[in-house]
Motif scaffolding. Sequence first.
Motif, PDB file in Angstrom:
ATOM      1  N   GLN A 229      47.608 -87.467 -61.002  1.00 40.22           N
ATOM      2  CA  GLN A 229      48.862 -87.483 -60.260  1.00 40.22           C
ATOM      3  C   GLN A 229      48.793 -86.616 -59.009  1.00 40.22           C
ATOM      4  OE1 GLN A 229      48.761 -86.981 -63.586  1.00 40.22           O
ATOM      5  NE2 GLN A 229      49.773 -88.804 -64.389  1.00 40.22           N
ATOM      6  N   ARG A 230      49.534 -87.044 -57.996  1.00 44.73           N
ATOM      7  CA  ARG A 230      49.662 -86.249 -56.781  1.00 44.73           C
ATOM      8  C   ARG A 230      50.554 -85.033 -57.049  1.00 44.73           C
ATOM      9  NH1 ARG A 230      52.578 -90.438 -53.328  1.00 44.73           N
ATOM     10  NH2 ARG A 230      53.361 -90.878 -55.433  1.00 44.73           N
ATOM     11  N   GLU A 231      50.224 -83.932 -56.430  1.00 43.09           N
ATOM     12  CA  GLU A 231      51.053 -82.725 -56.476  1.00 43.09           C
ATOM     13  C   GLU A 231      51.228 -82.260 -55.025  1.00 43.09           C
ATOM     14  OE1 GLU A 231      52.586 -81.628 -59.012  1.00 43.09           O
ATOM     15  OE2 GLU A 231      51.518 -82.490 -60.732  1.00 43.09           O
TER      16      GLU A 231
ATOM     17  N   SER B  15      45.826 -79.249 -66.644  1.00 41.82           N
ATOM     18  CA  SER B  15      45.805 -80.027 -67.890  1.00 41.82           C
ATOM     19  C   SER B  15      45.137 -81.379 -67.683  1.00 41.82           C
ATOM     20  CB  SER B  15      47.238 -80.232 -68.399  1.00 41.82           C
ATOM     21  OG  SER B  15      47.834 -78.989 -68.732  1.00 41.82           O
ATOM     22  N   LYS B  16      45.454 -82.036 -66.570  1.00 40.62           N
ATOM     23  CA  LYS B  16      44.837 -83.334 -66.278  1.00 40.62           C
ATOM     24  C   LYS B  16      43.335 -83.185 -66.019  1.00 40.62           C
ATOM     25  CE  LYS B  16      46.435 -86.738 -66.136  1.00 40.62           C
ATOM     26  NZ  LYS B  16      46.493 -87.867 -67.101  1.00 40.62           N
TER      27      LYS B  16
ATOM     28  N   ALA C 151      36.764 -88.181 -60.170  1.00 40.59           N
ATOM     29  CA  ALA C 151      38.079 -87.655 -60.538  1.00 40.59           C
ATOM     30  C   ALA C 151      38.024 -86.157 -60.788  1.00 40.59           C
ATOM     31  CB  ALA C 151      38.590 -88.382 -61.787  1.00 40.59           C
ATOM     32  N   GLN C 152      36.977 -85.738 -61.488  1.00 35.93           N
ATOM     33  CA  GLN C 152      36.844 -84.316 -61.808  1.00 35.93           C
ATOM     34  C   GLN C 152      36.652 -83.488 -60.540  1.00 35.93           C
ATOM     35  OE1 GLN C 152      34.275 -83.729 -65.142  1.00 35.93           O
ATOM     36  NE2 GLN C 152      34.173 -81.518 -64.905  1.00 35.93           N
ATOM     37  N   SER C 153      35.884 -84.019 -59.601  1.00 30.69           N
ATOM     38  CA  SER C 153      35.651 -83.293 -58.353  1.00 30.69           C
ATOM     39  C   SER C 153      36.934 -83.193 -57.522  1.00 30.69           C
ATOM     40  CB  SER C 153      34.552 -83.988 -57.543  1.00 30.69           C
ATOM     41  OG  SER C 153      33.321 -83.962 -58.231  1.00 30.69           O
ATOM     42  N   ILE C 154      37.700 -84.300 -57.467  1.00 30.19           N
ATOM     43  CA  ILE C 154      38.963 -84.277 -56.723  1.00 30.19           C
ATOM     44  C   ILE C 154      39.911 -83.257 -57.344  1.00 30.19           C
ATOM     45  CG2 ILE C 154      41.027 -85.624 -56.167  1.00 30.19           C
ATOM     46  CD1 ILE C 154      39.200 -88.099 -55.996  1.00 30.19           C
TER      47      ILE C 154
END
Length: 277
Positions: A161-163, A209-210, A71-74
């Motif tokens: 979340q997608r942006e 923030s995420k 998750a952190q890498s994505i």
Amino acid sequence: MAISVHTNTAAQIALQNLNTTNRELEDVQNRVSTGLKVSSAKDNASIYAVAQGLRADIGSFGAVKNSLNRAQSIADVALAAGSSVSDLLVSAKEKILAALDPSIDTASRTAYNNDFKSILRQITSVLNNAVFDGANILNGSLAADIGFIADANAAQALTLQRETLSLGGSIITLAATASIGTVALASAARTALDTSLDNVNAALGRLGSKAKQIENHNIFVTKLMDSLTTGVGNLVDADLATESAKLQALQVKQQLGVQAISIANQAPQTILSLFRS
């Protein structure tokens, strides 16, 4: 004590003591070789069960860390790409403002327009390459947000979340076909770009923030794993300094036990002296 050639009580006692010493020595050698005072359920059933449960938790948190690392890498890849898109929009605004000058000739306006369109293509290229392990949260290729496990029971999740920053979307309203070939077109592009730039920076704020939340939770999981590992060590690790001292003492005791058996076995020889003339 009766002297008999059939029963050597002293030798039996010495043998029993030697066997006890050998068993203790075997236990100490096992603790020294494994580094564990509880290496199997035979050593201490209750502590072994507790330690195995903690080891299972540590393994589960290892899976959590793998998920959070992904998750952190994505998120990091998306942040890097999003920052590049923001910079490209700033460059595009420079071209738009130049194209708003009514005094420039057709050749200059065409050059500005070509640069502007090149920037739009670069934005699309950046977005399409913002991929880590098959996941891209910026180009609209995902059908849903991505969830990642956050606890050892997989009961909680962190959602990334997608942006979607694709041209002509809800965040970047500037269309992929936008042009600044005329003053009117440049004016319309400027309005769309100003809105897009504000939206992109807001999206980067949400994504940042995420990403920070994921990073902090990852740090917490790492500390928790370290604490659990320390707890297992407190339960099952052997004190090798103590075991070393025991080992030397038992080795001496073993040698003395062998000598005691030898002495006890010589005792029946005294019977012969009773029958000498």
